[in-house]
Scaffold this motif. Structure first.
Motif, PDB file in Angstrom:
ATOM      1  N   MET A   1      26.410   6.916  21.927  1.00  0.00           N
ATOM      2  CA  MET A   1      27.513   6.092  21.337  1.00  0.00           C
ATOM      3  C   MET A   1      27.289   4.841  21.137  1.00  0.00           C
ATOM      4  SD  MET A   1      28.704   8.607  23.515  1.00  0.00           S
ATOM      5  CE  MET A   1      28.277   8.041  24.961  1.00  0.00           C
ATOM      6  N   SER A   2      27.823   4.297  20.046  1.00  0.00           N
ATOM      7  CA  SER A   2      27.722   2.861  19.594  1.00  0.00           C
ATOM      8  C   SER A   2      28.478   2.012  20.608  1.00  0.00           C
ATOM      9  CB  SER A   2      28.032   2.513  18.312  1.00  0.00           C
ATOM     10  OG  SER A   2      29.654   2.625  18.267  1.00  0.00           O
ATOM     11  N   SER A   3      27.865   1.174  21.388  1.00  0.00           N
ATOM     12  CA  SER A   3      28.721   0.244  22.240  1.00  0.00           C
ATOM     13  C   SER A   3      30.024  -0.703  21.548  1.00  0.00           C
ATOM     14  CB  SER A   3      27.704  -0.806  22.770  1.00  0.00           C
ATOM     15  OG  SER A   3      26.960   0.028  23.728  1.00  0.00           O
ATOM     16  N   ALA A   4      29.522  -1.106  20.344  1.00  0.00           N
ATOM     17  CA  ALA A   4      30.620  -1.859  19.704  1.00  0.00           C
ATOM     18  C   ALA A   4      31.886  -0.986  19.328  1.00  0.00           C
ATOM     19  CB  ALA A   4      29.923  -2.526  18.495  1.00  0.00           C
ATOM     20  N   LYS A   5      31.765   0.101  18.743  1.00  0.00           N
ATOM     21  CA  LYS A   5      32.923   0.886  18.364  1.00  0.00           C
ATOM     22  C   LYS A   5      33.076   2.148  19.314  1.00  0.00           C
ATOM     23  CE  LYS A   5      32.128   0.042  13.451  1.00  0.00           C
ATOM     24  NZ  LYS A   5      31.720   0.592  11.970  1.00  0.00           N
ATOM     25  N   LYS A   6      32.566   2.412  20.202  1.00  0.00           N
ATOM     26  CA  LYS A   6      32.692   3.363  21.275  1.00  0.00           C
ATOM     27  C   LYS A   6      33.038   4.812  20.801  1.00  0.00           C
ATOM     28  CE  LYS A   6      33.272   0.455  24.817  1.00  0.00           C
ATOM     29  NZ  LYS A   6      31.965  -0.334  25.355  1.00  0.00           N
ATOM     30  N   GLN A   7      32.192   5.157  19.533  1.00  0.00           N
ATOM     31  CA  GLN A   7      32.278   6.508  18.928  1.00  0.00           C
ATOM     32  C   GLN A   7      30.787   6.971  18.922  1.00  0.00           C
ATOM     33  OE1 GLN A   7      32.472   4.675  14.513  1.00  0.00           O
ATOM     34  NE2 GLN A   7      34.298   5.602  15.381  1.00  0.00           N
TER      35      GLN A   7
ATOM     36  N   VAL B   1      27.525   8.560  17.776  1.00  0.00           N
ATOM     37  CA  VAL B   1      27.073   8.495  16.374  1.00  0.00           C
ATOM     38  C   VAL B   1      25.884   9.522  16.239  1.00  0.00           C
ATOM     39  CG1 VAL B   1      27.318   5.774  16.283  1.00  0.00           C
ATOM     40  CG2 VAL B   1      25.257   6.711  17.312  1.00  0.00           C
TER      41      VAL B   1
ATOM     42  N   TYR C   1      23.813   0.778  22.394  1.00  0.00           N
ATOM     43  CA  TYR C   1      24.104   1.959  22.567  1.00  0.00           C
ATOM     44  C   TYR C   1      24.216   2.368  23.901  1.00  0.00           C
ATOM     45  CZ  TYR C   1      22.707   2.365  17.603  1.00  0.00           C
ATOM     46  OH  TYR C   1      22.432   1.948  16.316  1.00  0.00           O
TER      47      TYR C   1
END
Length: 137
Positions: free
Chosen positions: A80-86, A88, A107
């Motif tokens: 998961m991307s740490s910035a967008k919390k989705q 990847v 991440y």
């Protein structure tokens, strides 16, 4: 002369067969991110580890069994991307190694094997390769 020709031909065949054993598994894709997974057998392991220097992330997966570490396959890897919390990236490991071509950034890795999940924070830097060892008990 025939003996020399036989020796040369035999050496060529041995070399070619050893090269074919050391083939790296096929590159796959998850959500647009390329990855390679495998490492079953010495030839494939050698090929993946040699290739690892060209990839930003190498995951190495094992578990403790009867007091010693053994390689595993079948772990599910989510990144998961740490910035967008989705999510990847999501894929199942076909061997103890996985190379993942992540872009620089921060991440979180969620790795699950036999129902047990681990989480790890990860920071990918440009032009830097790193290895993360995941152990299950």
């Amino acid at each position: 002369m025939k003996t020399l020709l036989k020796i040369i031909l035999s050496a060529h065949l041995i070399l070619m067969s050893s090269l074919s054993l050391a083939q790296i598994p096929e590159t796959q894709y998850s959500q647009g991110i390329s990855y390679i997974t495998g490492g079953v057998g010495e030839g494939e392991t050698v090929a993946i580890l040699a290739e690892a220097k060209q990839w930003p992330l190498l995951l190495e997966m094992s578990q403790i069994e009867n007091g010693r570490g053994v390689w595993i396959f079948g772990a599910t890897i989510k990144i998961m991307s740490s910035a967008k919390k989705q999510i990847v990236f999501e894929a199942q490991a076909d061997g103890p190694y996985m190379l993942v071509n992540l872009a620089p950034g921060d991440y979180t890795i969620e790795a699950t094997y036999e129902g047990v999940m681990q989480k790890r924070a990860l920071s990918i830097k440009a032009d830097l390769s790193q290895k993360i060892a995941l152990f299950w008990k």
